[in-house]
Design an enzyme around this catalytic site. Structure first.
Site, PDB file in Angstrom:
ATOM      1  N   SER A 147       0.800  -1.272   0.073  1.00  0.00           N
ATOM      2  CA  SER A 147      -0.149   0.139   0.164  1.00  0.00           C
ATOM      3  C   SER A 147       0.824   1.266  -0.132  1.00  0.00           C
ATOM      4  CB  SER A 147      -0.813   0.186   1.240  1.00  0.00           C
ATOM      5  OG  SER A 147      -1.521   1.220   1.528  1.00  0.00           O
ATOM      6  N   TYR A 195      -3.966  -0.568   9.865  1.00  0.00           N
ATOM      7  CA  TYR A 195      -3.747  -0.910   8.322  1.00  0.00           C
ATOM      8  C   TYR A 195      -2.358  -0.569   7.903  1.00  0.00           C
ATOM      9  CZ  TYR A 195      -4.414  -0.889   3.299  1.00  0.00           C
ATOM     10  OH  TYR A 195      -4.592  -1.092   1.946  1.00  0.00           O
TER      11      TYR A 195
END
Length: 257
Positions: free
Chosen positions: A149, A162
């Site tokens: 990410s 996350y």
């Protein structure tokens, strides 16, 4: 096209196991692999989404099967690999695309939300890969594609679990490469920017944020799922056989600015 070059991107006869394949990035990556010739085994919690993804692949002449399961249940991961092997053959390609992002402010993070995020985003890719490695070794090698990410490199608000998981997946990818590449198993990750998925629905529901994110890229737009097709096939194919341990941004230049 020269046959030798064409063969670098040909996945005919290969078997791919793809998690998160009911929707979004995982579904797109599975579809791309099927179009390059791979038989694809789809895994996700959403059985209806898996059935739709399978139907899309079969509609274009591809071969696909699926298993609906809770990927946080580690006892089910060996069963997943066994079922994929029985149905299509031992996977030589593994795509770890399943993930969650609960977007909680730091003071609202609970033990449960932290553990769920780390389990599905970081632990599952490792344990599932380890189950796949023996079959890959028997077939002479394989390709693991993890999904990192932008938050593997930088922090965003309301995403601490996350971000921790995606920082971890970048390092796990490098560790996988160190552990298994001598056996012909290449491990790499893509780091997507902003794409329209269930996880990014809160972003795509806010035109101001969406416009801001587009301006943050070098290209000037947010991602379309089709932008993932080329990198997916490349990292699963012989063309990338000397690339391992890499985390490749697919973000329109967001991380470069």
């Amino acid at each position: 096209m020269n046959d030798a070059i064409r063969n670098l991107f040909d996945l005919s006869g290969q078997v791919a196991l793809c998690t998160g394949a009911a929707s979004g990035i995982g579904r797109q990556m599975a579809w791309a692999l099927s179009q390059a010739g791979a038989s694809v085994y789809l895994a996700d919690l959403d059985e209806n989404g898996l059935a739709d993804a399978q139907a899309d692949i079969k509609l274009t002449g591809g071969k696909a099967d699926f298993m609906a399961l809770d990927l946080t249940d580690r006892a089910k991961l060996s069963e997943l690999v066994e079922n994929a092997t029985k149905s299509l053959g031992a996977p030589q390609i593994l795509v770890n695309a399943a993930g969650v992002n609960l977007r909680q402010p730091v003071d609202e993070i609970t033990d449960e939300s932290w553990d769920l995020t780390i389990e599905i985003n970081l632990s599952t890719p490792f344990f599932l890969a380890r189950h796949c490695v023996p079959g890959m070794k028997e077939k002479g090698g394989g390709h693991i594609i993890n999904v990192a990410s932008l938050q593997s490199f930088r922090a965003f608000a309301n995403s601490m679990p996350y971000g921790a998981s995606k920082g971890g997946i970048a390092q796990v990818t490098r560790a996988m490469a160190e552990a298994w590449s001598a056996d012909g198993i290449m491990a790499n990750a893509i780091a997507p920017g902003f794409f329209p998925t269930k996880l990014t629905a809160p972003v795509y529901g806010n035109p101001d944020i969406l416009s801001h994110n587009a301006r943050m890229t070098a290209i000037g737009r947010n991602g379309e799922l089709e932008d993932l097709d080329g990198i997916t096939v490349f990292l699963a194919a012989p063309a990338s056989n000397y690339i391992t341990g890499a985390v490749i941004p697919v973000d329109g230049g967001f991380a470069a600015k």
